[in-house]
Scaffold this active site. Structure first.
Site, PDB file in Angstrom:
ATOM      1  CE  LYS A 222     -91.685  88.035  69.046  1.00 34.98           C
ATOM      2  NZ  LYS A 222     -90.248  88.189  69.099  1.00 34.98           N
TER       3      LYS A 222
ATOM      4  CG  HIS B 198    -104.226  71.869 100.148  1.00 38.56           C
ATOM      5  ND1 HIS B 198    -104.985  71.145 101.030  1.00 38.56           N
ATOM      6  CD2 HIS B 198    -102.981  71.940 100.684  1.00 38.56           C
ATOM      7  CE1 HIS B 198    -104.249  70.820 102.082  1.00 38.56           C
ATOM      8  NE2 HIS B 198    -103.018  71.289 101.886  1.00 38.56           N
TER       9      HIS B 198
ATOM     10  N   GLY C 228     -82.053  85.258  75.370  1.00 38.28           N
ATOM     11  CA  GLY C 228     -82.942  85.953  76.303  1.00 38.28           C
ATOM     12  C   GLY C 228     -83.232  85.136  77.550  1.00 38.28           C
ATOM     13  NE  ARG C 229     -84.624  79.410  75.064  1.00 32.89           N
ATOM     14  CZ  ARG C 229     -84.594  79.887  73.819  1.00 32.89           C
ATOM     15  NH1 ARG C 229     -85.037  81.106  73.569  1.00 32.89           N
ATOM     16  NH2 ARG C 229     -84.123  79.166  72.833  1.00 32.89           N
TER      17      ARG C 229
ATOM     18  CD  GLU D 256     -88.532  81.859  73.917  1.00 34.40           C
ATOM     19  OE1 GLU D 256     -87.468  82.327  74.358  1.00 34.40           O
ATOM     20  OE2 GLU D 256     -89.554  82.560  73.770  1.00 34.40           O
TER      21      GLU D 256
ATOM     22  CD  GLU E 131     -95.233  91.714  73.385  1.00 33.20           C
ATOM     23  OE1 GLU E 131     -94.193  92.064  72.780  1.00 33.20           O
ATOM     24  OE2 GLU E 131     -95.863  90.681  73.106  1.00 33.20           O
TER      25      GLU E 131
ATOM     26  CE  LYS F  16     -79.811  88.416  72.147  1.00 35.87           C
ATOM     27  NZ  LYS F  16     -79.746  86.963  72.075  1.00 35.87           N
TER      28      LYS F  16
HETATM   29  O1  F6P Z   1     -90.600  86.429  71.778  1.00 34.29           O
HETATM   30  C1  F6P Z   1     -89.635  85.665  72.399  1.00 34.29           C
HETATM   31  C2  F6P Z   1     -88.440  86.469  72.789  1.00 34.29           C
HETATM   32  O2  F6P Z   1     -87.632  86.691  71.693  1.00 34.29           O
HETATM   33  C3  F6P Z   1     -87.696  85.777  73.905  1.00 34.29           C
HETATM   34  O3  F6P Z   1     -86.818  84.829  73.459  1.00 34.29           O
HETATM   35  C4  F6P Z   1     -87.066  86.931  74.594  1.00 34.29           C
HETATM   36  O4  F6P Z   1     -86.645  86.576  75.888  1.00 34.29           O
HETATM   37  C5  F6P Z   1     -88.195  87.916  74.580  1.00 34.29           C
HETATM   38  O5  F6P Z   1     -88.802  87.736  73.324  1.00 34.29           O
HETATM   39  C6  F6P Z   1     -87.827  89.352  74.794  1.00 34.29           C
HETATM   40  O6  F6P Z   1     -86.951  89.824  73.821  1.00 34.29           O
HETATM   41  P1  F6P Z   1     -86.160  91.174  74.029  1.00 34.29           P
HETATM   42  O7  F6P Z   1     -85.280  91.022  75.209  1.00 34.29           O
HETATM   43  O8  F6P Z   1     -85.385  91.368  72.764  1.00 34.29           O
HETATM   44  O9  F6P Z   1     -87.167  92.279  74.237  1.00 34.29           O
END
Ligand code: F6P
Length: 543
Positions: A506, A386, A269-270, A355, A214, A208
């Site tokens: 972060k 199990h 995002g979620r 979240e 990452e 987003k």
């Molecule tokens: O760190 C949490 C978050 O902001 C989530 O809410 C989001 O889904 C994820 O990081 C990834 O964010 P982006 O889509 O901006 O890379």
């Protein structure tokens, strides 16, 4: 809407008093007293059947929970969300994932712009692109068709796509290989591209913000991996597409904005798996199946928006979650899908629920004096049986369970499906009714062993059933939980759509990164962090 703190509201106080009356009532007695309970406390809507009779509730409990929903203004809050009000107050944003699945003829406005037409414009671009890739018309740099699709994203830009890919694998084009990279651990990308031919591989960089550490690290490494084989920057345009709200950053990365699929700040995002973040899903199952999934979402949206609360599946689920979290003190909810295709559904729900509702500050900035968001977890049945079910059956904690199952399987194989579903019904029955010490004795069990073999029961569960796992059903299931989470957030009076709690870690990581690259630097953290960094710097080899 009543702005009194939640724990001083009339319906809340009534629930507290009511809880004291029924906290020891056993489900055995509730079922004995009402032979129709299993039919009465069930509800079917939008193709999903919810049996909530095995909860520790009476008609009075439901009456009071529904009164709580009214007193908390749930009806107005639902309208506000669907209308596009900026209900994400800490980020001053509308919350309109429901617009992502609105019908083409609907109109929803944010800051004067009709977002539904924008949504459908992006859907058309996604469909056109997906069809080209699926038909082999989109060629890689060397002229070969795309056979491998790697989604790079994290959080909502990964969990939704992975979950949906696994859930809809039955509908996926078998000629395409899908892989998902999320972790900044280099192992994730290395293993994802292992064995893939670069000139047949398409990367979808899903973010987003397009700034997430990452994802950007993985995207840059993927770019290098590709260039090691194709040796020409011009190849990037054929092998990288982006899904983002941040066009400037996408261009800076080197992806042509013609190969970017957009979405908007009013999609959390979620809550984004049905936006362009679902591009990998559409590539896998095709535009028609994706559209069917959106129709499923929409059907549940309409149900949530229009149904009376006492027949409203997400409202009932959400209120029950509040009942256990706040009155019984339950800390977790186990989500137990009896369908192997839903193996990533609990992981997806973790972000959605935790979240969203892992907050301790109310909308007015005060600290809440009641528990909020429960911990969601789970594994597909029957594997969990199990492993951790022992604790659910005989442990010291009360763990409400959601069992998910289907009347029909996508893979009929001898008697497998009957066996699978027998286990759903048996587990819910065993949890609720247990096995008394007398029954254990009657089996000839020696007295010393009786307590070990006794099941006290009275452990609550919901059973959610649908016909079969289609794209449409998946959309309904996800929307069911989205709106249940929303319902919980409204009751708890928190902002379910921000995530400030992920920021601090972060920022601190960014501060530590240069300290790892430069062992000479003076460390000014606490003594534990300093020692750990020092240890790492002395033992880490840079080869
Ligand atoms: O760190 C949490 C978050 O902001 C989530 O809410 C989001 O889904 C994820 O990081 C990834 O964010 P982006 O889509 O901006 O890379």
């Amino acid at each position: 809407m009543d702005h009194k703190p939640l724990s001083t509201r009339e319906s809340w106080l009534a629930l507290e008093a009511h809880y004291q009356n029924i906290r020891n009532t056993h489900l055995r007695d509730l079922f004995r007293a009402d032979p129709m309970r299993g039919e009465r406390m069930a509800c079917e809507a939008a193709g999903l059947y919810l049996d909530y009779s095995k909860n520790r509730i009476t008609a009075e409990t439901m009456h009071l929970l529904l009164a709580l929903a009214e007193e908390c203004g749930l009806r107005e809050r639902i309208e506000a969300m669907f209308r596009g009000d900026k209900i994400n107050i800490t980020e001053n944003r509308a919350v309109l994932h429901t617009a992502l699945r609105a019908r083409r003829d609907q109109h929803i406005y944010v800051d004067g712009a009709d977002v539904v037409s924008e949504v459908h414009a992006v859907l058309e671009c996604m469909s056109a692109f997906s069809s080209r890739v699926r038909q082999g018309d989109w060629k890689g740099y060397t002229g070969k068709r795309i056979r491998n699709i790697v989604n790079i994203g994290i959080g909502g830009s990964d969990l939704g796509p992975v979950m949906a890919y696994e859930a809809l694998r039955h509908y996926s084009d078998p000629a395409l290989i899908f892989r998902f990279v999320s972790n900044v651990d280099g192992t994730d990308l290395s293993e994802a591209v292992r064995g893939l031919q670069a000139d047949e591989t398409l990367f979808i960089v899903s973010s987003k913000t397009f700034t997430t550490l990452e994802t950007m690290t993985n995207a840059h490494s993927a770019r290098q991996w590709l260039l090691r084989s194709l040796h020409d920057e011009a190849a990037i345009a054929r092998h990288f597409v982006a899904v983002s709200t941040n066009e400037a950053e996408v261009r800076r990365f080197g992806i042509d904005s013609a190969n970017m699929f957009g979405f908007w700040d009013w999609v959390g995002g979620r809550y984004s798996m049905d936006s362009a973040i679902g591009l990998s899903t559409m590539l896998a199952v095709g535009p028609d199946n994706f559209q069917a999934m959106l129709s499923g979402f929409h059907a549940m949206d309409e149900h949530f928006r229009t149904a009376l609360f006492d027949r409203n599946l997400p409202v009932i689920l959400g209120l029950l979650a509040v009942w256990y979290a706040d009155f019984f003190g339950s800390q977790t909810v186990a989500v137990l899908p009896y369908d192997q295709y839903l193996k990533r559904f609990p992981a997806y729900l973790q972000q959605l629920a935790m979240e969203s509702n892992g907050k301790h500050i109310a909308l007015d900035g005060s600290i809440v004096d009641y528990p909020t968001g429960a911990i969601y977890w789970g594994e597909p049945g029957t594997n969990g049986q199990h492993s951790f079910y022992q604790l659910i059956h005989q442990g010291t904690r009360l763990i409400p369970c959601d069992f998910l199952g289907f009347f029909n399987t996508l893979n009929p194989l001898d008697n497998h499906h009957n066996l699978l579903m027998a286990n759903v019904f048996a587990q819910a029955e065993a949890l609720a009714f247990g096995k008394s010490a007398d029954d254990v004795r009657k089996e000839g069990t020696p007295e010393w062993l009786v307590p070990h073999r006794t099941f006290e029961g009275n452990r609550p569960s919901n059973v959610i059933l649908a016909d079969r796992l289609t794209p449409e059903t998946l959309g309904k299931l996800v929307a069911l939980y989205e709106h249940s989470v929303f319902t919980q957030g409204v009751i708890w009076d928190i902002d379910s759509f921000d995530q400030w709690g992920v920021e601090l870690g972060k920022v601190l990581a960014q501060r530590i990164v240069p300290e790892l690259a430069n062992p000479e630097v003076t460390l000014t953290h606490d003594s534990s962090t300093n020692t750990l960094i020092h240890l790492y710097n002395t033992r880490h080899s840079t080869h």
